[in-house]
Write a protein that holds these residues in place. Structure first.
Motif, short mmCIF file in Angstrom:
data_model
loop_
_atom_site.label_atom_id
_atom_site.label_comp_id
_atom_site.label_asym_id
_atom_site.label_seq_id
_atom_site.Cartn_x
_atom_site.Cartn_y
_atom_site.Cartn_z
N ALA A 187 21.32 -48.70 -5.11
CA ALA A 187 20.15 -48.01 -6.04
C ALA A 187 18.78 -48.53 -5.28
N LEU A 207 20.30 -55.82 -10.74
CA LEU A 207 21.67 -55.48 -11.23
C LEU A 207 21.69 -55.74 -12.68
N ASP A 208 21.20 -54.79 -13.55
CA ASP A 208 21.21 -54.97 -14.85
C ASP A 208 22.33 -54.58 -15.77
N GLU A 210 22.99 -52.21 -17.65
CA GLU A 210 23.08 -50.84 -17.83
C GLU A 210 23.71 -49.96 -16.76
N SER A 211 23.99 -50.63 -15.81
CA SER A 211 24.59 -50.03 -14.44
C SER A 211 26.19 -50.63 -14.52
N SER A 214 26.43 -52.60 -11.31
CA SER A 214 26.21 -54.20 -11.57
C SER A 214 27.31 -54.88 -12.26
#
Length: 464
Positions: A187, A207-208, A210-211, A214
């Motif tokens: 990303a 690296l949150d 929502e991914s 991640s």
């Protein structure tokens, strides 16, 4: 996701809610660790000029170059200003919306390229700086309790946290962070840019939660830390048993020891003041501390000694103090270059360089192990027995020789200062030494040169 977070929690890791500036450029926003350039106030004046009145973490820290010499009212006013700046950043839209996640980062410095790290939060319940403690997260250097109160004052009730603490892992294969980096860099970066005052550049990938990628990185991190913890149980078992520890030695504090100890102190205060009647677990944000995880075996991380300079001490008097070293011998040297080369040579015991004005000497001792173990007690004793002497801890040879340029002979108004050049510090066996001996003498090593220290970038809400 919850299962992964539980696995990470067992390894002392919490996934924080990260705050990053919405538009600020790194060269204005990011500022070097507050415990650098302690004898160089002009550096901090240049940092203020580089920030140029724009939103900057400089407004959220108290550089230690200015920490001493003021009365309580001055300190209180500065802390109030720091807290007000933090709140202003929260209120004025400086930050993008918080996102729960980790930040993988890479740093290029003037000396090394591609230094890898991972920003996370750690549970302060798993950390203890006491010399006899053997927790999951361990201090690597002696903590000076007298240095904690002003740092605790800054953290106590602070709306935000931004930290320069680095925790090391003992990953000989250097496999964990590079693999996470490959996942993260699929990303675009959350930030990337040049750092102020010629300190290189940094890039960070969020690296949150929502991914999906991640989640894979979080799971990979959990597995890697679990493996390292399992290895640590067998590798350091004898040392830990001798110290009464029952937790694996997973993280060693590489930088920011006193900042982490201050965070621990504030958490203990909060916990005591807010104890639940049923004895339940308290889960306030101050239970955690923002840190960066790095691997001690990263090729871009160099371990450097932290040199000593003793103010109001002349060359001959310094040699007199050092003469108490076991197997002491000394000989004069021609200059700085010869001293640096000889001190860097491996020897059975230890070597130190002594410099004041235009006088140089090589000191040798039969005392082995890390050099500060034999040196620091002598300096502490000398400084404790004299109100005139003071010791400071210096990153980099250039700064050491600059500060020791005066031998007191040129002008009565210029007091003498003597620099003590320390030998290199080895990575191999570092974790084993800390597991066996506990914290090393304070200021025993530095992870790179002064300009390579961590810059404040990421934030999170603390008491805000």
């Amino acid at each position: 996701m919850n299962k992964i977070r539980e696995r990470l929690k067992k390894c002392g890791i919490e996934i924080p809610e990260i705050l990053l500036p919405r538009d600020a450029e790194l060269r204005h926003w990011a500022v070097i660790a507050c415990d650098q350039f302690t004898q160089d106030r002009p550096y901090w004046q240049k940092a203020a000029a580089a920030a140029g009145g724009r939103p900057s973490t400089l407004d959220m820290i108290f550089p230690e170059a200015f920490l001493g010499g003021g009365d309580g009212a001055v300190l209180a006013a500065k802390i109030e200003s720091i807290h007000r700046s933090m709140q202003n950043c929260l209120d004025s839209g400086v930050f993008a919306p918080a996102r729960r996640g980790l930040v993988y980062l890479e740093r290029d410095t003037p000396f090394n390229r591609g230094r890898r790290g991972l920003v996370a939060a750690v549970d302060l319940e798993r950390y203890d700086w006491s010399p006899s403690a053997r927790p999951l997260i361990r201090a690597t250097e002696g903590t000076v309790p007298e240095r904690l109160p002003p740092r605790m004052d800054i953290r106590r009730n602070a709306p935000l946290e931004t930290q320069h603490v680095i925790l090391l892992i003992d990953d000989e294969k250097d496999a964990l962070l590079p693999a996470i980096g490959e996942m993260a860099k699929k990303a675009p970066p959350a930030y990337h840019g040049e750092l102020m005052l010629g300190s290189g550049s940094a890039g960070g990938w969020l690296l949150d939660a929502e991914s999906g990628a991640s989640m894979a990185a979080w799971a990979f991190l959990a597995g890697g830390l679990e493996e390292l913890a399992g290895r640590a149980k067998s590798r350091y078992a004898a040392s830990d048993a001798a110290g009464g520890g029952d937790e694996p030695f997973l993280f060693a504090v590489g930088d920011g020891n006193h900042s982490l100890a201050s965070a621990k102190g504030v958490w203990e205060e909060y916990k005591a003041a807010n104890a639940l009647a049923d004895g339940g677990e308290i889960n306030h944000p101050c239970r955690y501390a923002l840190i960066e995880i790095e691997n001690i075996y990263d090729p871009a991380i160099t371990f450097e000694p932290i040199h000593r300079v003793v103010f109001n001490l002349g060359f001959d008097a310094a040699l007199g103090i050092l003469s108490a070293l076991p197997g002491f011998s000394s000989r004069p040297l021609a200059g700085r270059e010869q001293m640096s080369a000889l001190v860097a040579e491996p020897v059975p015991g230890n070597r130190f360089g002594v410099a004041s004005g235009n006088r140089y000497a090589l000191v040798e001792t039969s005392a082995g192990g890390i050099s500060t173990a034999s040196l620091q007690p002598l300096l502490d004793s000398a400084a404790g027995g004299s109100n005139a002497l003071s010791v400071d801890y210096i990153h980099g040879e250039d700064e050491l020789f600059r500060l020791s340029a005066s031998d007191g002979a040129a002008a009565a108004s210029v007091p003498p200062a003597t620099g003590i050049l320390l030998p290199p510090v080895q990575k191999a066996g570092f974790f084993e030494t800390v597991a066996r001996c506990g914290p090393l003498p304070r200021k025993s090593f530095s992870m790179g040169e002064a300009v390579e220290k961590r810059f404040y970038i990421e934030c999170r809400k603390l008491f805000g």
